[in-house]
Motif scaffolding. Structure first.
Motif, PDB file in Angstrom:
ATOM      1  N   VAL A 259      -2.128  -1.817  -5.820  1.00 52.23           N
ATOM      2  CA  VAL A 259      -1.393  -1.604  -4.579  1.00 52.23           C
ATOM      3  C   VAL A 259      -1.894  -2.545  -3.486  1.00 52.23           C
ATOM      4  CG1 VAL A 259      -2.988   0.190  -3.761  1.00 52.23           C
ATOM      5  CG2 VAL A 259      -0.626   0.169  -2.946  1.00 52.23           C
ATOM      6  N   LEU A 264       0.554  -2.188   3.037  1.00 58.47           N
ATOM      7  CA  LEU A 264       0.852  -0.796   3.376  1.00 58.47           C
ATOM      8  C   LEU A 264       0.340  -0.432   4.768  1.00 58.47           C
ATOM      9  CD1 LEU A 264       0.193   1.249   0.101  1.00 58.47           C
ATOM     10  CD2 LEU A 264       2.368   0.709   1.173  1.00 58.47           C
ATOM     11  N   ILE A 325       6.662   2.269  -1.417  1.00 55.59           N
ATOM     12  CA  ILE A 325       5.966   1.837  -2.638  1.00 55.59           C
ATOM     13  C   ILE A 325       6.927   1.813  -3.822  1.00 55.59           C
ATOM     14  CG2 ILE A 325       4.141   2.462  -4.266  1.00 55.59           C
ATOM     15  CD1 ILE A 325       2.574   3.615  -1.913  1.00 55.59           C
TER      16      ILE A 325
END
Length: 355
Positions: A259, A264, A325
């Motif tokens: 990730v 993010l 996501i």
């Protein structure tokens, strides 16, 4: 004096008293006077007790003499005196409530940094006026009882044994008195206030009513949890608005190692800046843990003005990050890794390489 004349005087006295009260009520509700902050609550609360007092006072003043009513004169006068005492007590309590209503309405409208202090004062005012009303009612009830000659005779004997009676009454009312003192302690120690957000026995809610004997807690699903005041004095509880209503919310996500944390973090800040529930103060996105099943734990923190706003903001942030996501980095969604070659594959491969 004839019966007709006596009844006319009685009726005239009653009507005169009621007329005076009605004139005062109309003055308080008139447009110039009603603009004053104290006039509307006085007219609303004191109307009924004032009419009862006017009736009892007028009837007492115009009561016919004994030769008209006969042997019932003393009983009627005694009944009217009881009504006067009760109506005066009722009027005093309602006048005190009307005077404090103005302050309570003003305190309810205060928001922001002054809200905590306003809720503390509001809680104390409500408890004090309830305590005062109870004391006035007890005094009035005692006065009404002592208008009976038999009670006055018994009262002398009670005074002689006041010590023993006090001990017995104290033991019998121990639970009630402990709740009363606990209520005063909570209010003036600032441990609990009206509209405080607390967690008790795993239940989350707001303090809806705080009396001298019990506390009413309005839960998030509109249920009511009623607890004795002594519970809060003897047990621990969470108060989320002790000094301020501001709360920091937490969102936890478990994702794959691939990730992009920095991306993010940027997306979280962009989302918070446009969200009306964020108070524009605290926020952060951090990797807080690595789980045994091969995932990383992300923790997003964001602040809000109160707990209700924080809960809604947490839900919105969680929903947005999950959708982001899923749409932009589907490969980083949580996955469970399995070794298809078995637990001894690594040692076998190592032996082959040596050979």
């Amino acid at each position: 004096m004839s019966t007709v004349t006596a009844l006319a005087i009685l009726l005239g006295s009653v009507l005169l008293g009621l007329l005076v009260v009605e004139i005062l009520r109309r003055v308080l509700t008139s447009r110039p006077v009603s603009r004053r902050p104290l006039a509307p609550p006085i007219a609303r609360r004191c109307g009924k007790p004032a009419f009862v007092l006017a009736f009892a006072t007028g009837a007492t003043a115009g009561l016919p003499p004994r030769e008209v009513l006969g042997r019932f004169t003393a009983d009627i006068r005694h009944a009217l005196s009881l009504i006067v005492i009760a109506s005066v007590t009722w009027l005093l309590i309602q006048a005190a409530y009307a005077a404090t209503d103005v302050a309570l309405d003003h305190l309810t409208k205060i928001e922001g940094d002054r809200n905590v202090r306003a809720r503390r004062v509001r809680t104390q005012v409500m408890l004090l006026r309830r305590s005062s009303a109870a004391i006035v009612a007890i005094i009035a009830a005692s006065s009404m009882l002592f208008t009976f000659p038999a009670v006055r005779a018994v009262g002398a004997g009670l005074l002689a044994s006041a010590g023993i009676a006090g001990i017995v009454a104290g033991i019998a009312a121990q639970s009630t008195l402990s709740n009363v003192f606990a209520g005063l302690q909570l209010a003036f120690s600032d441990a609990l206030r009206i509209d405080d957000v607390i967690v008790v026995k795993g239940e989350w809610g707001r303090i809806e009513e705080l009396t001298l004997t019990y506390v009413v807690m309005r839960l998030w699903d509109e249920r009511r949890l009623v607890l004795p005041v002594s519970y809060f004095a003897q047990n621990s509880f969470e108060n989320w608005t002790r000094h301020t209503a501001r709360v920091i919310g937490t969102v936890l996500l478990h994702v794959d190692w691939n990730v992009p944390v920095e991306e993010l973090r940027t997306e979280l800040y962009r989302f918070l800046r446009e969200h009306p529930l964020w108070d524009q103060k605290d926020w952060v996105l951090q990797v807080t843990d690595v789980t045994p099943n091969g995932l990383v734990q992300l923790r997003a923190l964001m602040s809000a003005h109160d707990s209700a706003s924080a809960f809604d903001l947490r839900c919105d942030v969680r929903e947005h990050l999950v959708a982001y996501i899923r749409e932009n980095h589907p490969s980083t969604l949580p996955r469970l890794r399995t070794d298809m070659d078995g637990p001894n594959a690594w040692s076998e491969n190592r032996s082959e390489n040596r050979a």
